[in-house]
Design an enzyme around this catalytic site. Sequence first.
Site, PDB file in Angstrom:
ATOM      1  N   GLY A  91       0.826  -1.209   0.000  1.00  9.49           N
ATOM      2  CA  GLY A  91       0.000   0.000   0.000  1.00  9.49           C
ATOM      3  C   GLY A  91       0.854   1.251   0.000  1.00  9.49           C
ATOM      4  O   GLY A  91       0.514   2.268   0.597  1.00  9.49           O
ATOM      5  N   ILE A 132      -0.631   6.330   4.301  1.00  9.37           N
ATOM      6  CA  ILE A 132       0.317   5.903   5.335  1.00  9.37           C
ATOM      7  C   ILE A 132       1.473   5.103   4.724  1.00  9.37           C
ATOM      8  O   ILE A 132       2.629   5.243   5.133  1.00  9.37           O
ATOM      9  CB  ILE A 132      -0.418   5.056   6.398  1.00  9.37           C
ATOM     10  CG1 ILE A 132      -1.526   5.886   7.062  1.00  9.37           C
ATOM     11  CG2 ILE A 132       0.550   4.520   7.446  1.00  9.37           C
ATOM     12  CD1 ILE A 132      -2.563   5.061   7.817  1.00  9.37           C
ATOM     13  N   GLY A 133       1.158   4.263   3.733  1.00  7.19           N
ATOM     14  CA  GLY A 133       2.191   3.435   3.107  1.00  7.19           C
ATOM     15  C   GLY A 133       3.222   4.279   2.385  1.00  7.19           C
ATOM     16  O   GLY A 133       4.434   4.030   2.487  1.00  7.19           O
ATOM     17  N   TYR A 140     -14.868  -4.584   8.463  1.00  4.88           N
ATOM     18  CA  TYR A 140     -13.495  -4.055   8.526  1.00  4.88           C
ATOM     19  C   TYR A 140     -12.772  -4.520   9.792  1.00  4.88           C
ATOM     20  O   TYR A 140     -11.671  -5.079   9.733  1.00  4.88           O
ATOM     21  CB  TYR A 140     -13.562  -2.527   8.463  1.00  4.88           C
ATOM     22  CG  TYR A 140     -12.242  -1.819   8.608  1.00  4.88           C
ATOM     23  CD1 TYR A 140     -11.212  -2.014   7.692  1.00  4.88           C
ATOM     24  CD2 TYR A 140     -12.024  -0.915   9.658  1.00  4.88           C
ATOM     25  CE1 TYR A 140     -10.003  -1.339   7.818  1.00  4.88           C
ATOM     26  CE2 TYR A 140     -10.822  -0.233   9.780  1.00  4.88           C
ATOM     27  CZ  TYR A 140      -9.813  -0.455   8.863  1.00  4.88           C
ATOM     28  OH  TYR A 140      -8.616   0.211   8.991  1.00  4.88           O
TER      29      TYR A 140
HETATM   30  N1  LIG Z   1      -6.789   6.255   7.489  1.00  3.02           N
HETATM   31  C1  LIG Z   1      -7.138   5.822   8.688  1.00  3.02           C
HETATM   32  O1  LIG Z   1      -7.830   6.515   9.457  1.00  3.02           O
HETATM   33  C2  LIG Z   1      -6.675   4.476   9.168  1.00  3.02           C
HETATM   34  C3  LIG Z   1      -6.823   4.161  10.529  1.00  3.02           C
HETATM   35  C4  LIG Z   1      -6.390   2.930  10.991  1.00  3.02           C
HETATM   36  C5  LIG Z   1      -5.821   2.028  10.116  1.00  3.02           C
HETATM   37  N2  LIG Z   1      -5.698   2.346   8.787  1.00  3.02           N
HETATM   38  C6  LIG Z   1      -5.107   1.369   7.895  1.00  3.02           C
HETATM   39  O2  LIG Z   1      -3.987   1.946   7.294  1.00  3.02           O
HETATM   40  C7  LIG Z   1      -3.721   1.281   6.053  1.00  3.02           C
HETATM   41  C8  LIG Z   1      -3.399   2.299   4.973  1.00  3.02           C
HETATM   42  O3  LIG Z   1      -4.550   3.059   4.687  1.00  3.02           O
HETATM   43  P1  LIG Z   1      -4.526   4.615   4.302  1.00  3.02           P
HETATM   44  O4  LIG Z   1      -5.312   5.302   5.329  1.00  3.02           O
HETATM   45  O5  LIG Z   1      -3.143   5.062   4.006  1.00  3.02           O
HETATM   46  O6  LIG Z   1      -5.434   4.618   2.997  1.00  3.02           O
HETATM   47  P2  LIG Z   1      -5.097   4.710   1.429  1.00  3.02           P
HETATM   48  O7  LIG Z   1      -4.366   5.969   1.128  1.00  3.02           O
HETATM   49  O8  LIG Z   1      -6.396   4.454   0.756  1.00  3.02           O
HETATM   50  O9  LIG Z   1      -4.107   3.488   1.193  1.00  3.02           O
HETATM   51  C9  LIG Z   1      -4.498   2.186   0.931  1.00  3.02           C
HETATM   52  C10 LIG Z   1      -3.351   1.513   0.196  1.00  3.02           C
HETATM   53  O10 LIG Z   1      -3.663   0.138   0.010  1.00  3.02           O
HETATM   54  C11 LIG Z   1      -3.381  -0.223  -1.346  1.00  3.02           C
HETATM   55  N3  LIG Z   1      -4.239  -1.322  -1.748  1.00  3.02           N
HETATM   56  C12 LIG Z   1      -5.588  -1.390  -1.634  1.00  3.02           C
HETATM   57  N4  LIG Z   1      -6.041  -2.542  -2.166  1.00  3.02           N
HETATM   58  C13 LIG Z   1      -4.936  -3.223  -2.604  1.00  3.02           C
HETATM   59  C14 LIG Z   1      -4.755  -4.478  -3.245  1.00  3.02           C
HETATM   60  N5  LIG Z   1      -5.802  -5.256  -3.560  1.00  3.02           N
HETATM   61  N6  LIG Z   1      -3.508  -4.861  -3.549  1.00  3.02           N
HETATM   62  C15 LIG Z   1      -2.444  -4.069  -3.256  1.00  3.02           C
HETATM   63  N7  LIG Z   1      -2.560  -2.870  -2.654  1.00  3.02           N
HETATM   64  C16 LIG Z   1      -3.798  -2.457  -2.332  1.00  3.02           C
HETATM   65  C17 LIG Z   1      -3.680   1.062  -2.128  1.00  3.02           C
HETATM   66  O11 LIG Z   1      -2.939   1.108  -3.334  1.00  3.02           O
HETATM   67  P3  LIG Z   1      -3.511   0.796  -4.800  1.00  3.02           P
HETATM   68  O12 LIG Z   1      -4.883   1.414  -4.881  1.00  3.02           O
HETATM   69  O13 LIG Z   1      -2.504   1.433  -5.687  1.00  3.02           O
HETATM   70  O14 LIG Z   1      -3.513  -0.675  -4.909  1.00  3.02           O
HETATM   71  C18 LIG Z   1      -3.148   2.118  -1.183  1.00  3.02           C
HETATM   72  O15 LIG Z   1      -1.761   2.322  -1.392  1.00  3.02           O
HETATM   73  C19 LIG Z   1      -4.944   0.402   5.785  1.00  3.02           C
HETATM   74  O16 LIG Z   1      -4.659  -0.925   6.105  1.00  3.02           O
HETATM   75  C20 LIG Z   1      -5.979   0.959   6.742  1.00  3.02           C
HETATM   76  O17 LIG Z   1      -6.942  -0.012   7.106  1.00  3.02           O
HETATM   77  C21 LIG Z   1      -6.103   3.551   8.300  1.00  3.02           C
END
Ligand SMILES: NC(=O)c1ccc[n+]([C@@H]2O[C@H](COP(=O)([O-])OP(=O)(O)OC[C@H]3O[C@@H](n4cnc5c(N)ncnc54)[C@H](OP(=O)(O)O)[C@@H]3O)[C@@H](O)[C@H]2O)c1
Length: 297
Positions: free
Chosen positions: A40, A45-46, A184
């Site tokens: 990700g 975050i990634g 989730y």
């Molecule tokens: N934002 C929050 O408030 C929050 C809170 C707690 C935990 N988290 C966790 O933090 C992590 C990162 O989320 P984020 O908030 O940074 O959101 P984000 O910007 O939407 O990032 C999600 C990442 O996951 C990748 N991804 C999604 N489906 C995929 C797949 N099938 N194969 C490979 N890559 C995939 C996306 O890349 P592509 O679309 O390019 O594949 C993207 O880079 C998640 O696990 C989320 O549950 C987030």
Amino acid sequence: MNLFLTPKALVRRHLVAPVARLVGSPLPSPLAGRVVLVTGASSGIGEATAKAVAARGARVLCVARRQGELDRVVREIEACGGSAYGYACDLTDPAATDALVERVLREHESVDMLVNNAGRSIRRSLEFSYDRMHDFERTMAINFFGPVRLTLGLLPRMRERRFGHVVNIVTWGVQMKAPKFTAYIASKTALDTFSRIAGRETWFDDVTFTNLRLDLVRTDMITATDAYRRAPAKSPEQAAALVVRALEDRPVTISTVAGRVGEVLNLVAPRLSDAAMGLMAARMPDSPAARAGRGRT
Ligand SMILES: NC(=O)c1ccc[n+]([C@@H]2O[C@H](COP(=O)([O-])OP(=O)(O)OC[C@H]3O[C@@H](n4cnc5c(N)ncnc54)[C@H](OP(=O)(O)O)[C@@H]3O)[C@@H](O)[C@H]2O)c1
């Protein structure tokens, strides 16, 4: 003294690092020279984690589906003098994930550290979910089966080399058990539990796991939810700093204070907790998109 850390990290953080600072030669980050795979890494975050890890001297393998975004992140890391490689892969595709493991091990010999960050969130009440079994299947696909498959692929080499660390980006929902997040949070809880048990089996090979139970972070993931617009949230960079801490210190978990309070309340007063959470959820209705069956968060 933080008993969530490994003994080695305890000694480094509380003894060796302070002495090294005192004599004017601070220690390099334990990430320097390591190979770190971040899933990700194309946004949020990634992406911030990949950049922070590269800035500490690690070679970063960035994984996500969007090749264009991965190319951009790799370019930006290289422009700052870091080392990064992009691998486009849909982690819900078992064959593609196996091919990714085979390729990174061939090209980099080993992966020292893995950050299971790719994920998706769905915020939808049960009353709008009765005919949506696929919500439960797709959250499990990316939040549980994908990271488990990747971890299983990389573990044998880590154990053979007697070093490895896996960080899972989970959520404080694992402790809170927040309404409207059945799909989730259940999928993240599965990963949290898998890792806690796996870590006990690999402990004597110096292969460890951290569950990072994050609260709200301002990324694309939460933009669809009106209720979060004005809520306090970390920046992706603040979240990435916690991931770096998880990689350097290898604690069992990193949690927020609110998450810990929620966890204790769930243990000692579960019905009070049900009532409090139910009232809070009623004040934050499902988004129109979630009600219409289209919502992402
Ligand atoms: N934002 C929050 O408030 C929050 C809170 C707690 C935990 N988290 C966790 O933090 C992590 C990162 O989320 P984020 O908030 O940074 O959101 P984000 O910007 O939407 O990032 C999600 C990442 O996951 C990748 N991804 C999604 N489906 C995929 C797949 N099938 N194969 C490979 N890559 C995939 C996306 O890349 P592509 O679309 O390019 O594949 C993207 O880079 C998640 O696990 C989320 O549950 C987030």
